[in-house]
Design an enzyme around this catalytic site. Structure first.
Site, PDB file in Angstrom:
ATOM      1  N   GLU A   1      51.547  51.751  39.858  1.00 49.03           N
ATOM      2  CA  GLU A   1      52.052  50.483  39.254  1.00 49.03           C
ATOM      3  C   GLU A   1      52.448  49.711  40.866  1.00 49.03           C
ATOM      4  OE1 GLU A   1      52.189  49.421  36.363  1.00 49.03           O
ATOM      5  OE2 GLU A   1      52.273  51.073  35.039  1.00 49.03           O
TER       6      GLU A   1
ATOM      7  N   ARG B   1      50.301  46.005  41.055  1.00 50.46           N
ATOM      8  CA  ARG B   1      51.121  44.862  40.789  1.00 50.46           C
ATOM      9  C   ARG B   1      51.569  44.254  41.994  1.00 50.46           C
ATOM     10  NH1 ARG B   1      54.536  45.632  35.126  1.00 50.46           N
ATOM     11  NH2 ARG B   1      53.580  47.561  34.338  1.00 50.46           N
TER      12      ARG B   1
ATOM     13  N   ASP C   1      42.582  54.974  30.614  1.00 52.26           N
ATOM     14  CA  ASP C   1      41.648  53.675  30.544  1.00 52.26           C
ATOM     15  C   ASP C   1      41.183  53.375  31.885  1.00 52.26           C
ATOM     16  OD1 ASP C   1      44.400  53.185  31.440  1.00 52.26           O
ATOM     17  OD2 ASP C   1      44.942  51.689  30.168  1.00 52.26           O
TER      18      ASP C   1
ATOM     19  N   GLU D   1      45.636  43.174  26.799  1.00 49.16           N
ATOM     20  CA  GLU D   1      44.236  43.714  26.804  1.00 49.16           C
ATOM     21  C   GLU D   1      43.403  42.994  25.794  1.00 49.16           C
ATOM     22  OE1 GLU D   1      46.686  46.427  29.012  1.00 49.16           O
ATOM     23  OE2 GLU D   1      47.170  45.570  26.766  1.00 49.16           O
TER      24      GLU D   1
END
Length: 705
Positions: A226, A230, A369, A562
Site C-alpha cells: 500500500e 499510494r 488481482d 475498478e
C-alpha cells in the site's frame, strides 16, 4: 523561489485565474501517434504527451548518470537509513511540536461549489433520457467540470477538518494518522489528481505540507504494498506530471522535492525485499528499513502485494540510475514465475523466505488481482521491450478463460469465478468489485492502448485478439449489471451469480478449440443505458437481475474505482461512447447517495439540519455506504484516499478527450498514478529467463526427435 513558511492550514481563497480554466485537449499538428498537446488555450501546450520526444528517454535526476554503479546492499542500506534517521529524529520531532497538526479552522472556506453541486443534483431528475442521435450532442466538457467540482468539495472538506491526517471521517469531521506523524496518505495520493485538474493553489498547499511536514522516519511498520502504490507511486507521478509540464498547476519550490521524498521512502521500503527468496515481506519498519512478515497467514505475503510494486521501483530506477531497485523488483517476478504454476494462475499467498506458494486458492479478487494487471503493464511500461511479461500475460489470460470464465443461468452474463480449492476444485461464482479491473486490462493488453480501429489494421492482429476484445466487452457488461441491480445504482463490494449445475464454462461452449479462443455473448444485446428503479421488476429485467445474488454482509460500497477504471480503458480503446454514458450514470449515483448535505444559512456558517427552504443547502463531502440496497442509504463515515486518487480521477479522464494523458504514452499503476513509458538500456533490463514449460521426459524414456 523558496517555499514560504507553511500555513497552519491551506488557503482556500477564491481560485487563482489560471485555476479557473482547466486543461482541455486540443489537437496539434504532427504525425506522431498520441502527439496532441493538452492546452488551456491555443498558445499554451502541455508536454505530458510528448515528454520524451522521438527517443523516448527520461531526463536525468540532477547531474546523476542513468546507470550509476550499485552502491548499496540491503544491509548497508538499512544501516545508512537507520543512522541517518537517528540524526534527523530530534530535528524532525522538534518540527512536529512547532507545526500545526490535525483539525484546523478555515476562515476562507468557500461553500459555493457545494451549493452549486447540490443544486445540480436536485435537478438530475429532470435530465432527459438520451438515445440514438441525441447522444452525440452531449457536452462532455461540462460533465468533466462536475467531477472537478466534486473533487474540490471533497478536498476542501478534508483540508478544513483533518489537514495532514491519513484517514478522514467526513460525518464526524475528524481523522487520525496511521502512524505517528502521518504518511501523507490522502495528500500524496490525491496530488496528481489535483495536478491533472489544474488546481494550482491546492497543489501549492499540498506541496508546502510535503516539504515541511512529511517524513518517513517512523519507528513503525507499514504495508509494503500500500505504501508503494499510494505514496511512492503518488510522489513519482507528481514528479512526472510537474516535470513534463511545469505550467500545469504550477507550484513554487525545489523541482526535485517529489523525487527526493520518493527516493528516501524507497530506501526504507527496499528493506522489505531482504528475504531469503527476494519476495518482499508484507510490512516494513520505516526507520529500520527492515521487513516484517505478515502477522496472519503464517507470515505469507499476498501474491498481488508482492508482485504489484514493480512499476514504481522500475520507474524510480530509471529516474535515479539506481539499478538495485530494478533488480530487486525483477527478482520477485523470477521467483514467482519459476514456480511454473498450471496455466499461469497463481495461489493468492506466497512465503517470502522460501518463495513457495501457500494453499491453492486462485482468484482475481483481493490478494490476487493486480499480479495479472502488472504483467501486461510491465510489458507496456518498457515500450514492449520485455516480451517475457507479454508471454506471462497471454498464458495467464488463457488460463483465466479455461478455468474461471462461466455464464449465468438465465441471461448468460459472462462472469469470472474463483477456485478456492485449486483448479481441480469447485468454481465459486463470486466477483469482488475489485475484479472489475479486468475488462479494461484485457482491452489494454489486446491493443497496447492504441485505438481498436487502428490496432485491427496491424498485420499482427488475430482472431484471438478479436475474442479478447469481445471478452472484455462482456465482462464490462457484467460489471455494469452489478450497478444496475441495486436501488442506489451503486455496486456492492461482492456479488454472487446464479449458474447452472454444473456451470457452463467457456471451454464447454467451445470444446473443439484447444485454445478456447471462442466466446459467447449474453442473451441481452444491451443492458439499459440509463440506470432506473428496478422495483417492481418487469419481465425483461427479471431475466437477468435474478442471476445476481448480493449477500447481506457484502452490500457495502467503499467508493471503489475498478469499474470506472475499466470504463476509462474501454472508451479510450474502443471509442464506444456507451462506456462514457455508463460512467455518467455511476457518477450521478455517487452524487445522489454518497454526498453529505447540510442545510442552513451560509452567511452564519450554520451546519444545522434546517429545512432546505430556510437556508442554502450544500454538499460538504462524500462517504462510503453500508448498504447499497436501501434509500436513503446508511452511511459508513469514511472517505478512502482512493476516492480522490482513483475514482474521481477516472471519472475525470473518462469524460476528457482521449488525447489527455494518452494511453499510447503512459501507463497507470494500480492506484491510478500515471508513469511515462520508456526504453530499456544500460543495467536496466530483464535479468532472468523463463523456465521451459515443456513436460520433462519420464526416467528411462527415449528422447524425442
Amino acid at each position: 523561489m523558496p517555499f514560504q513558511y507553511p500555513l497552519n492550514n491551506p488557503s482556500l481563497s477564491p481560485e487563482r485565474p489560471l485555476e479557473n480554466s482547466y486543461w482541455r485537449a486540443n489537437r496539434s499538428p504532427g504525425p506522431k501517434l498520441g502527439g496532441y498537446g493538452l492546452a488551456r488555450s491555443s498558445e499554451v501546450h502541455n508536454n505530458v504527451n510528448t515528454f520524451f520526444g522521438e527517443g523516448r528517454t527520461l531526463p536525468m535526476y540532477k547531474d546523476k548518470p542513468y546507470f550509476a554503479p550499485q552502491r548499496t546492499s540491503p544491509r548497508v542500506r538499512q544501516r545508512r537509513v537507520l543512522y541517518g534517521g537517528l540524526c534527523l529524529f530530534f530535528l524532525v520531532s522538534l518540527w512536529y511540536y512547532i507545526s500545526a497538526r490535525g483539525k484546523s479552522e478555515f476562515k476562507t472556506y468557500n461553500s459555493e461549489k457545494g451549493e452549486e453541486l447540490w443544486a445540480w443534483v436536485q435537478s438530475l431528475e429532470k435530465e432527459p433520457v438520451y438515445n440514438g442521435e441525441e447522444l452525440k450532442g452531449i457536452d462532455w466538457t461540462v460533465r468533466r467540470e462536475k467531477v472537478r467540482d466534486a473533487f474540490i468539495v471533497s478536498w476542501d472538506d478534508y483540508a478544513k477538518n483533518a489537514w495532514g491526517l491519513d484517514q478522514y471521517r467526513p460525518v464526524a469531521k475528524d481523522g487520525k494518522n496511521m502512524v505517528e506523524g502521518g504518511l501523507g496518505w490522502i495528500i500524496v495520493d490525491a496530488l496528481d489528481t489535483m495536478i491533472m485538474m489544474n488546481l494550482t493553489s491546492r497543489v501549492q498547499d499540498a506541496r508546502s505540507w510535503i516539504h515541511h511536514s512529511l517524513q518517513y522516519n517512523q519507528d513503525h511498520d507499514v504495508s509494503t504494498f500500500e505504501t508503494t502504490i499510494r505514496m511512492l507511486g503518488g510522489l513519482l507521478s507528481a514528479h512526472y506530471l510537474s516535470t513534463a509540464n511545469p505550467t500545469l498547476a504550477p507550484a513554487s519550490g525545489d523541482e526535485d522535492l517529489y523525487i527526493e521524498k520518493a527516493t528516501d521512502l524507497a530506501e526504507r521500503l527496499a528493506g522489505a525485499f531482504d528475504s531469503k527468496s527476494g519476495v518482499p515481506y508484507a510490512s516494513v519498519n520505516l526507520r529500520k528499513a527492515e521487513g516484517i512478515p505478515a502477522h496472519s497467514d503464517n507470515g505469507a505475503t499476498s501474491t498481488a502485494e508482492a508482485t504489484t510494486v514493480q512499476l514504481e521501483f522500475k520507474y524510480l530506477s530509471k529516474l535515479t540510475g539506481e539499478a538495485e531497485y530494478w533488480r530487486m523488483a525483477e527478482k520477485v517476478m523470477e521467483v514467482v514465475d519459476n514456480s511454473t504454476m498450471e496455466d499461469g494462475l497463481l495461489p493468492i499467498y506466497i512465503y517470502p523466505d522460501s518463495g513457495k506458494f501457500r494453499g491453492n486458492n486462485i482468484r482475481l479478487g483481493s490478494r490476487g488481482d493486480s499480479y495479472y494487471e502488472y504483467l501486461i503493464k510491465q510489458y507496456l511500461q518498457t515500450s514492449e521491450q520485455e516480451p517475457v511479461y507479454k508471454e506471462m500475460w497471454d498464458e495467464a489470460l488463457m488460463g483465466i478463460r479455461k478455468h474461471l470464465i462461466a455464464y449465468t443461468k438465465r441471461a448468460q452474463l459472462t462472469i469470472l469465478g474463483e477456485r478456492p480449492s485449486g483448479l481441480d476444485g469447485k468454481l465459486v461464482p463470486k466477483m469482488d468489485h475489485l475484479v472489475c479491473f479486468l475488462p479494461g486490462t484485457i482491452a489494454l493488453g489486446a491493443t497496447g492502448g492504441v485505438p481498436l480501429s487502428q490496432a485491427k489494421k496491424s498485420p499482427n492482429w488475430s482472431q484471438q485478439l478479436d475474442e479478447e476484445i469481445l471478452l472484455a466487452k462482456e465482462l464490462m457488461k457484467t460489471c455494469w449489471a452489478t450497478y444496475l441491480a441495486t436501488k442506489t445504482g451503486l455496486a456492492a463490494e461482492i456479488t454472487y451469480f446464479k449458474l447452472d449445475n454444473p456451470p457452463v464454462m467457456m471451454k464447454d461452449v467451445y470444446p473443439e478449440s484447444t485454445l478456447f479462443t471462442g466466446n459467447r455473448k449474453s442473451q441481452l444485446e444491451d443492458l439499459p443505458l440509463k440506470s432506473k428503479p428496478l422495483y417492481p421488476l418487469d419481465d425483461e429485467t427479471l431475466n437477468w437481475v435474478k442471476d445476481l445474488d448480493i449477500h447481506m454482509q457484502d452490500r457495502h460500497n467503499l467508493q471503489r474505482p475498478e469499474a470506472l477504471e475499466s470504463l476509462f480503458y474501454m472508451y479510450r480503446i474502443t471509442g464506444d461512447e456507451t462506456y462514457r454514458h455508463w460512467g455518467w450514470e455511476m457518477f450521478k449515483s455517487f452524487m445522489r447517495h454518497t454526498a453529505l448535505v447540510v442545510h442552513g444559512d451560509r452567511h452564519s456558517g450554520s451546519n444545522s439540519d434546517k429545512p432546505a427552504e430556510q437556508g442554502l443547502s450544500r454538499i460538504i463531502s462524500f462517504t462510503s455506504l453500508n448498504n447499497v440496497n436501501t434509500i436513503p442509504p446508511i452511511r459508513r463515515d469514511n472517505m478512502e484516499s482512493f476516492w480522490m486518487a482513483e475514482t474521481l480521477k477516472y471519472f475525470y479522464l473518462l469524460f476528457s478527450d482521449r488525447d489527455f494523458i494518452p494511453l499510447e504514452e503512459n501507463v497507470f499503476n494500480t492506484e491510478a498514478h500515471p508513469f511515462p513509458k520508456f526504453q530499456l538500456g544500460g543495467d536496466l533490463k530483464t535479468g532472468w529467463k523463463r523456465k521451459s514449460r515443456e513436460p520433462e521426459p519420464l526416467p528411462g524414456s527415449a528422447p524425442q526427435s
